[in-house]
Motif scaffolding. Structure first.
Motif, PDB file in Angstrom:
ATOM      1  N   LEU A 165       0.787  -1.141  -0.052  1.00  0.00           N
ATOM      2  CA  LEU A 165       0.010  -0.097   0.036  1.00  0.00           C
ATOM      3  C   LEU A 165       0.835   1.152   0.198  1.00  0.00           C
ATOM      4  CD1 LEU A 165      -2.751  -0.965   2.396  1.00  0.00           C
ATOM      5  CD2 LEU A 165      -3.037  -0.820  -0.103  1.00  0.00           C
ATOM      6  N   TYR A 166       1.779   1.120   0.845  1.00  0.00           N
ATOM      7  CA  TYR A 166       2.885   2.356   0.777  1.00  0.00           C
ATOM      8  C   TYR A 166       3.423   2.646  -0.697  1.00  0.00           C
ATOM      9  CZ  TYR A 166       6.794   5.129   2.771  1.00  0.00           C
ATOM     10  OH  TYR A 166       7.677   6.194   3.069  1.00  0.00           O
ATOM     11  N   VAL A 167       3.912   1.657  -1.402  1.00  0.00           N
ATOM     12  CA  VAL A 167       4.638   1.822  -2.872  1.00  0.00           C
ATOM     13  C   VAL A 167       3.425   2.507  -3.332  1.00  0.00           C
ATOM     14  CG1 VAL A 167       5.388   0.788  -4.766  1.00  0.00           C
ATOM     15  CG2 VAL A 167       6.461   0.084  -2.257  1.00  0.00           C
ATOM     16  N   GLY A 168       2.288   1.590  -3.385  1.00  0.00           N
ATOM     17  CA  GLY A 168       0.978   2.138  -4.416  1.00  0.00           C
ATOM     18  C   GLY A 168       0.828   3.425  -4.055  1.00  0.00           C
ATOM     19  N   PHE A 169       0.523   3.941  -2.852  1.00  0.00           N
ATOM     20  CA  PHE A 169       0.182   5.452  -2.472  1.00  0.00           C
ATOM     21  C   PHE A 169       1.159   6.361  -3.115  1.00  0.00           C
ATOM     22  CE2 PHE A 169       0.533   9.037   0.073  1.00  0.00           C
ATOM     23  CZ  PHE A 169      -0.808   9.528  -0.123  1.00  0.00           C
ATOM     24  N   ARG A 179       2.448  10.955  -8.822  1.00  0.00           N
ATOM     25  CA  ARG A 179       1.983  11.403 -10.099  1.00  0.00           C
ATOM     26  C   ARG A 179       0.993  12.742 -10.128  1.00  0.00           C
ATOM     27  NH1 ARG A 179       0.812   5.592 -12.602  1.00  0.00           N
ATOM     28  NH2 ARG A 179       2.856   4.974 -13.265  1.00  0.00           N
ATOM     29  N   LYS A 180       0.057  12.601  -9.007  1.00  0.00           N
ATOM     30  CA  LYS A 180      -0.683  13.646  -8.574  1.00  0.00           C
ATOM     31  C   LYS A 180      -0.098  15.018  -8.290  1.00  0.00           C
ATOM     32  CE  LYS A 180      -4.470  11.444  -9.748  1.00  0.00           C
ATOM     33  NZ  LYS A 180      -5.333  11.928 -10.954  1.00  0.00           N
ATOM     34  N   ARG A 181       1.056  15.120  -7.412  1.00  0.00           N
ATOM     35  CA  ARG A 181       1.681  16.202  -6.979  1.00  0.00           C
ATOM     36  C   ARG A 181       0.642  17.377  -6.200  1.00  0.00           C
ATOM     37  NH1 ARG A 181       5.957  15.667  -5.578  1.00  0.00           N
ATOM     38  NH2 ARG A 181       6.454  17.866  -5.443  1.00  0.00           N
ATOM     39  N   HIS A 182      -0.124  16.904  -5.433  1.00  0.00           N
ATOM     40  CA  HIS A 182      -1.208  17.809  -4.843  1.00  0.00           C
ATOM     41  C   HIS A 182      -0.545  18.224  -3.352  1.00  0.00           C
ATOM     42  CE1 HIS A 182      -4.341  17.296  -7.674  1.00  0.00           C
ATOM     43  NE2 HIS A 182      -4.481  16.269  -7.593  1.00  0.00           N
ATOM     44  N   ASP A 183       0.604  17.794  -3.083  1.00  0.00           N
ATOM     45  CA  ASP A 183       0.995  18.247  -1.634  1.00  0.00           C
ATOM     46  C   ASP A 183       2.484  18.525  -1.702  1.00  0.00           C
ATOM     47  OD1 ASP A 183       2.294  15.886  -1.906  1.00  0.00           O
ATOM     48  OD2 ASP A 183       1.026  14.884  -0.523  1.00  0.00           O
ATOM     49  N   ASN A 184       2.962  18.998  -0.779  1.00  0.00           N
ATOM     50  CA  ASN A 184       4.602  19.372  -0.538  1.00  0.00           C
ATOM     51  C   ASN A 184       5.258  18.304   0.280  1.00  0.00           C
ATOM     52  OD1 ASN A 184       4.236  21.788  -1.885  1.00  0.00           O
ATOM     53  ND2 ASN A 184       3.598  22.941  -0.111  1.00  0.00           N
ATOM     54  N   VAL A 185       4.901  17.015  -0.081  1.00  0.00           N
ATOM     55  CA  VAL A 185       5.587  16.068   0.417  1.00  0.00           C
ATOM     56  C   VAL A 185       6.570  15.432  -0.587  1.00  0.00           C
ATOM     57  CG1 VAL A 185       5.311  13.526   1.522  1.00  0.00           C
ATOM     58  CG2 VAL A 185       3.546  15.496   1.958  1.00  0.00           C
ATOM     59  N   GLY A 186       7.635  14.932   0.045  1.00  0.00           N
ATOM     60  CA  GLY A 186       8.578  14.282  -0.959  1.00  0.00           C
ATOM     61  C   GLY A 186       8.395  12.723  -1.188  1.00  0.00           C
ATOM     62  N   HIS A 187       7.469  12.528  -1.809  1.00  0.00           N
ATOM     63  CA  HIS A 187       7.060  10.876  -1.888  1.00  0.00           C
ATOM     64  C   HIS A 187       8.114  10.305  -2.773  1.00  0.00           C
ATOM     65  CE1 HIS A 187       3.061  11.621  -0.353  1.00  0.00           C
ATOM     66  NE2 HIS A 187       2.829  12.590  -1.160  1.00  0.00           N
ATOM     67  N   GLU A 188       8.708  10.863  -3.647  1.00  0.00           N
ATOM     68  CA  GLU A 188      10.058  10.371  -4.191  1.00  0.00           C
ATOM     69  C   GLU A 188      11.017  10.067  -3.455  1.00  0.00           C
ATOM     70  OE1 GLU A 188       7.718  13.224  -7.039  1.00  0.00           O
ATOM     71  OE2 GLU A 188       8.670  13.476  -5.085  1.00  0.00           O
ATOM     72  N   ALA A 189      11.327  10.714  -2.498  1.00  0.00           N
ATOM     73  CA  ALA A 189      12.500  10.535  -1.430  1.00  0.00           C
ATOM     74  C   ALA A 189      11.871   9.318  -0.718  1.00  0.00           C
ATOM     75  CB  ALA A 189      12.578  11.701  -0.641  1.00  0.00           C
ATOM     76  N   HIS A 190      10.727   9.314  -0.317  1.00  0.00           N
ATOM     77  CA  HIS A 190      10.183   8.249   0.485  1.00  0.00           C
ATOM     78  C   HIS A 190      10.353   6.897  -0.338  1.00  0.00           C
ATOM     79  CE1 HIS A 190       7.385  11.050   2.559  1.00  0.00           C
ATOM     80  NE2 HIS A 190       8.462  11.302   2.929  1.00  0.00           N
ATOM     81  N   LEU A 191       9.959   6.862  -1.612  1.00  0.00           N
ATOM     82  CA  LEU A 191       9.844   5.615  -2.221  1.00  0.00           C
ATOM     83  C   LEU A 191      11.429   5.249  -2.676  1.00  0.00           C
ATOM     84  CD1 LEU A 191       8.089   3.537  -3.402  1.00  0.00           C
ATOM     85  CD2 LEU A 191       8.003   4.906  -5.454  1.00  0.00           C
ATOM     86  N   ALA A 192      12.131   6.085  -2.972  1.00  0.00           N
ATOM     87  CA  ALA A 192      13.898   5.967  -3.239  1.00  0.00           C
ATOM     88  C   ALA A 192      14.509   5.470  -1.949  1.00  0.00           C
ATOM     89  CB  ALA A 192      14.283   7.145  -3.811  1.00  0.00           C
ATOM     90  N   GLY A 193      14.014   5.876  -0.984  1.00  0.00           N
ATOM     91  CA  GLY A 193      14.565   5.693   0.298  1.00  0.00           C
ATOM     92  C   GLY A 193      14.268   4.163   0.622  1.00  0.00           C
ATOM     93  N   ALA A 194      13.120   3.847   0.602  1.00  0.00           N
ATOM     94  CA  ALA A 194      12.466   2.397   0.734  1.00  0.00           C
ATOM     95  C   ALA A 194      13.318   1.359  -0.224  1.00  0.00           C
ATOM     96  CB  ALA A 194      10.980   2.237   0.720  1.00  0.00           C
TER      97      ALA A 194
END
Length: 116
Positions: free
Chosen positions: A69-73, A79-94
């Motif tokens: 679920l974490y990876v999917g979200f 792709r949506k970029r609706h917030d200022n959260v570094g989702h790329e960093a989270h996924l790359a760190g994982a």
């Protein structure tokens, strides 16, 4: 000792992808160590995929389901970029945490195989 290595490899790995993706955007700012934390969490999940993780402190789920679920979200949010959260960093760190764990403790592959 391995935990610190996994943390620092995840920290570096979590910053590499966003750096190259946003290097031409001078207004992009990324701070924090959430990619490193994601790497440590995913390392834990490799060792204990059927353990229970509590989402928002009270929703129990198997760690492997949480990881999926974490990876999917993360992909959805990137792709949506609706917030200022570094989702790329989270996924790359994982991903870096998984890579570092397998590199440092190759026996983890057998642990995973035994659970599935």
């Amino acid at each position: 000792q391995n935990l610190l290595l996994i943390y620092f490899i995840s920290l570096i790995g979590g910053n590499i992808y966003p750096y190259f993706k946003y290097r031409s955007q001078i207004d992009y700012i990324a701070i924090g160590a959430s990619g490193a934390v994601s790497g440590v969490l995913f390392s834990y999940i490799l060792f204990y995929p059927m353990s229970t993780i509590y989402v928002f402190f009270h929703i129990p789920m198997p760690a492997v389901l949480y990881a999926l679920l974490y990876v999917g979200f993360s992909i959805y949010a990137m792709r949506k970029r609706h917030d200022n959260v570094g989702h790329e960093a989270h996924l790359a760190g994982a991903g870096a945490g998984i890579f570092a764990t397998v590199l440092l403790v190759p026996q983890v592959i057998g642990i995973i195989a035994n659970h599935f």
